[in-house]
Design a protein around this motif. Sequence first.
Motif, PDB file in Angstrom:
ATOM      1  N   PRO A  98      -5.392 -11.853  11.240  1.00  0.00           N
ATOM      2  CA  PRO A  98      -5.328 -11.747   9.777  1.00  0.00           C
ATOM      3  C   PRO A  98      -4.303 -12.705   9.185  1.00  0.00           C
ATOM      4  CG  PRO A  98      -4.258  -9.866  10.805  1.00  0.00           C
ATOM      5  CD  PRO A  98      -4.902 -10.646  11.892  1.00  0.00           C
ATOM      6  N   TRP A  99      -4.580 -13.127   7.967  1.00  0.00           N
ATOM      7  CA  TRP A  99      -3.653 -13.982   7.236  1.00  0.00           C
ATOM      8  C   TRP A  99      -2.943 -13.126   6.202  1.00  0.00           C
ATOM      9  CZ3 TRP A  99      -8.421 -17.398   6.106  1.00  0.00           C
ATOM     10  CH2 TRP A  99      -8.787 -18.083   7.259  1.00  0.00           C
ATOM     11  N   GLY A 100      -1.922 -13.639   5.591  1.00  0.00           N
ATOM     12  CA  GLY A 100      -1.221 -12.902   4.545  1.00  0.00           C
ATOM     13  C   GLY A 100       0.075 -12.296   5.051  1.00  0.00           C
ATOM     14  N   MET A 101       0.752 -11.563   4.169  1.00  0.00           N
ATOM     15  CA  MET A 101       2.060 -11.000   4.499  1.00  0.00           C
ATOM     16  C   MET A 101       1.989  -9.649   5.207  1.00  0.00           C
ATOM     17  SD  MET A 101       4.445 -13.066   3.732  1.00  0.00           S
ATOM     18  CE  MET A 101       5.812 -11.954   3.899  1.00  0.00           C
ATOM     19  N   LEU A 102       0.938  -8.894   5.009  1.00  0.00           N
ATOM     20  CA  LEU A 102       0.873  -7.556   5.588  1.00  0.00           C
ATOM     21  C   LEU A 102       0.878  -7.579   7.111  1.00  0.00           C
ATOM     22  CD1 LEU A 102      -1.661  -5.771   3.218  1.00  0.00           C
ATOM     23  CD2 LEU A 102       0.816  -5.587   3.266  1.00  0.00           C
ATOM     24  N   ARG A 103       0.360  -8.630   7.701  1.00  0.00           N
ATOM     25  CA  ARG A 103       0.298  -8.699   9.169  1.00  0.00           C
ATOM     26  C   ARG A 103       1.680  -8.782   9.785  1.00  0.00           C
ATOM     27  NH1 ARG A 103       0.996 -13.874  11.385  1.00  0.00           N
ATOM     28  NH2 ARG A 103       1.121 -15.478   9.791  1.00  0.00           N
ATOM     29  N   LYS A 104       2.673  -9.207   9.013  1.00  0.00           N
ATOM     30  CA  LYS A 104       4.036  -9.313   9.528  1.00  0.00           C
ATOM     31  C   LYS A 104       4.695  -7.944   9.671  1.00  0.00           C
ATOM     32  CE  LYS A 104       4.833 -13.920   7.761  1.00  0.00           C
ATOM     33  NZ  LYS A 104       5.070 -14.673   8.976  1.00  0.00           N
ATOM     34  N   TRP A 105       4.210  -6.946   8.901  1.00  0.00           N
ATOM     35  CA  TRP A 105       4.832  -5.632   8.923  1.00  0.00           C
ATOM     36  C   TRP A 105       3.989  -4.586   9.627  1.00  0.00           C
ATOM     37  CZ3 TRP A 105       5.054  -7.397   3.414  1.00  0.00           C
ATOM     38  CH2 TRP A 105       6.212  -8.143   3.179  1.00  0.00           C
ATOM     39  N   TRP A 106       2.667  -4.624   9.486  1.00  0.00           N
ATOM     40  CA  TRP A 106       1.799  -3.595  10.037  1.00  0.00           C
ATOM     41  C   TRP A 106       0.591  -4.230  10.711  1.00  0.00           C
ATOM     42  CZ3 TRP A 106       3.070  -2.993   4.675  1.00  0.00           C
ATOM     43  CH2 TRP A 106       4.084  -2.063   4.454  1.00  0.00           C
ATOM     44  N   GLU A 107       0.043  -3.510  11.661  1.00  0.00           N
ATOM     45  CA  GLU A 107      -1.206  -3.903  12.313  1.00  0.00           C
ATOM     46  C   GLU A 107      -2.323  -3.090  11.664  1.00  0.00           C
ATOM     47  OE1 GLU A 107      -3.817  -5.918  14.489  1.00  0.00           O
ATOM     48  OE2 GLU A 107      -1.669  -6.322  14.509  1.00  0.00           O
ATOM     49  N   ILE A 108      -3.061  -3.717  10.758  1.00  0.00           N
ATOM     50  CA  ILE A 108      -4.101  -3.038   9.993  1.00  0.00           C
ATOM     51  C   ILE A 108      -5.461  -3.451  10.554  1.00  0.00           C
ATOM     52  CG2 ILE A 108      -5.107  -2.760   7.702  1.00  0.00           C
ATOM     53  CD1 ILE A 108      -2.364  -3.506   6.563  1.00  0.00           C
ATOM     54  N   PRO A 109      -6.361  -2.496  10.799  1.00  0.00           N
ATOM     55  CA  PRO A 109      -7.698  -2.863  11.270  1.00  0.00           C
ATOM     56  C   PRO A 109      -8.503  -3.542  10.161  1.00  0.00           C
ATOM     57  CG  PRO A 109      -7.547  -0.500  10.939  1.00  0.00           C
ATOM     58  CD  PRO A 109      -6.176  -1.054  10.721  1.00  0.00           C
ATOM     59  N   THR A 110      -9.584  -4.164  10.550  1.00  0.00           N
ATOM     60  CA  THR A 110     -10.417  -4.902   9.602  1.00  0.00           C
ATOM     61  C   THR A 110     -10.946  -3.988   8.494  1.00  0.00           C
ATOM     62  OG1 THR A 110     -11.067  -6.364  11.407  1.00  0.00           O
ATOM     63  CG2 THR A 110     -12.400  -6.442   9.409  1.00  0.00           C
ATOM     64  N   ALA A 111     -11.344  -2.786   8.843  1.00  0.00           N
ATOM     65  CA  ALA A 111     -11.829  -1.855   7.819  1.00  0.00           C
ATOM     66  C   ALA A 111     -10.729  -1.532   6.806  1.00  0.00           C
ATOM     67  CB  ALA A 111     -12.336  -0.578   8.466  1.00  0.00           C
ATOM     68  N   GLY A 112      -9.494  -1.477   7.252  1.00  0.00           N
ATOM     69  CA  GLY A 112      -8.373  -1.247   6.341  1.00  0.00           C
ATOM     70  C   GLY A 112      -8.206  -2.385   5.352  1.00  0.00           C
ATOM     71  N   TYR A 113      -8.405  -3.610   5.819  1.00  0.00           N
ATOM     72  CA  TYR A 113      -8.340  -4.754   4.912  1.00  0.00           C
ATOM     73  C   TYR A 113      -9.476  -4.722   3.893  1.00  0.00           C
ATOM     74  CZ  TYR A 113      -4.599  -7.102   7.480  1.00  0.00           C
ATOM     75  OH  TYR A 113      -3.405  -7.431   8.037  1.00  0.00           O
ATOM     76  N   VAL A 114     -10.643  -4.260   4.304  1.00  0.00           N
ATOM     77  CA  VAL A 114     -11.762  -4.141   3.363  1.00  0.00           C
ATOM     78  C   VAL A 114     -11.422  -3.109   2.289  1.00  0.00           C
ATOM     79  CG1 VAL A 114     -14.168  -3.426   3.131  1.00  0.00           C
ATOM     80  CG2 VAL A 114     -13.486  -4.900   5.035  1.00  0.00           C
ATOM     81  N   VAL A 115     -10.845  -1.987   2.697  1.00  0.00           N
ATOM     82  CA  VAL A 115     -10.441  -0.954   1.732  1.00  0.00           C
ATOM     83  C   VAL A 115      -9.389  -1.507   0.778  1.00  0.00           C
ATOM     84  CG1 VAL A 115      -9.268   1.279   1.514  1.00  0.00           C
ATOM     85  CG2 VAL A 115     -11.063   0.965   3.220  1.00  0.00           C
ATOM     86  N   LEU A 116      -8.428  -2.264   1.293  1.00  0.00           N
ATOM     87  CA  LEU A 116      -7.411  -2.877   0.431  1.00  0.00           C
ATOM     88  C   LEU A 116      -8.032  -3.836  -0.573  1.00  0.00           C
ATOM     89  CD1 LEU A 116      -4.516  -3.644   2.939  1.00  0.00           C
ATOM     90  CD2 LEU A 116      -4.434  -2.106   0.983  1.00  0.00           C
ATOM     91  N   ALA A 117      -9.003  -4.630  -0.135  1.00  0.00           N
ATOM     92  CA  ALA A 117      -9.652  -5.580  -1.035  1.00  0.00           C
ATOM     93  C   ALA A 117     -10.410  -4.855  -2.143  1.00  0.00           C
ATOM     94  CB  ALA A 117     -10.598  -6.493  -0.251  1.00  0.00           C
ATOM     95  N   VAL A 118     -11.133  -3.802  -1.801  1.00  0.00           N
ATOM     96  CA  VAL A 118     -11.908  -3.057  -2.795  1.00  0.00           C
ATOM     97  C   VAL A 118     -10.978  -2.319  -3.758  1.00  0.00           C
ATOM     98  CG1 VAL A 118     -13.535  -1.139  -3.094  1.00  0.00           C
ATOM     99  CG2 VAL A 118     -13.945  -2.873  -1.342  1.00  0.00           C
ATOM    100  N   ALA A 119      -9.930  -1.677  -3.225  1.00  0.00           N
ATOM    101  CA  ALA A 119      -8.985  -0.962  -4.084  1.00  0.00           C
ATOM    102  C   ALA A 119      -8.245  -1.932  -5.002  1.00  0.00           C
ATOM    103  CB  ALA A 119      -7.989  -0.182  -3.232  1.00  0.00           C
ATOM    104  N   GLY A 120      -7.872  -3.091  -4.471  1.00  0.00           N
ATOM    105  CA  GLY A 120      -7.208  -4.096  -5.303  1.00  0.00           C
ATOM    106  C   GLY A 120      -8.114  -4.614  -6.400  1.00  0.00           C
ATOM    107  N   LEU A 121      -9.366  -4.823  -6.073  1.00  0.00           N
ATOM    108  CA  LEU A 121     -10.324  -5.272  -7.078  1.00  0.00           C
ATOM    109  C   LEU A 121     -10.497  -4.220  -8.169  1.00  0.00           C
ATOM    110  CD1 LEU A 121     -12.462  -7.309  -8.059  1.00  0.00           C
ATOM    111  CD2 LEU A 121     -14.102  -6.072  -6.644  1.00  0.00           C
ATOM    112  N   ALA A 122     -10.574  -2.955  -7.766  1.00  0.00           N
ATOM    113  CA  ALA A 122     -10.731  -1.878  -8.750  1.00  0.00           C
ATOM    114  C   ALA A 122      -9.513  -1.792  -9.666  1.00  0.00           C
ATOM    115  CB  ALA A 122     -10.956  -0.552  -8.037  1.00  0.00           C
ATOM    116  N   LEU A 123      -8.322  -1.890  -9.106  1.00  0.00           N
ATOM    117  CA  LEU A 123      -7.109  -1.855  -9.929  1.00  0.00           C
ATOM    118  C   LEU A 123      -7.025  -3.053 -10.861  1.00  0.00           C
ATOM    119  CD1 LEU A 123      -4.384  -0.643  -7.412  1.00  0.00           C
ATOM    120  CD2 LEU A 123      -5.209   0.557  -9.429  1.00  0.00           C
TER     121      LEU A 123
END
Length: 65
Positions: A29-54
């Motif tokens: 994964p790219w971005g800053m979150l990978r430096k702090w946490w190991e997030i699965p791909t489905a988690g990144y999809v949820v983040l993208a959708v939630a960010g888009l909604a917000l």
Amino acid sequence: MKEIVAVIGWVTGIQGVLGVAGRTFGDGPWGMLRKWWEIPTAGYVVLAVAGLALAVYGETAKKRA
């Protein structure tokens, strides 16, 4: 307040898209979150959708005001 929600949404959405794109087209994964946490791909999809909604909520609320 709605401006802050929109900015948080954009940043969250971008981090989610970077995570999915990095896992799909790169070796991790790219971005800053990978430096702090190991997030699965489905988690990144949820983040993208939630960010888009917000972001959409914040932008439309700014236009209504």
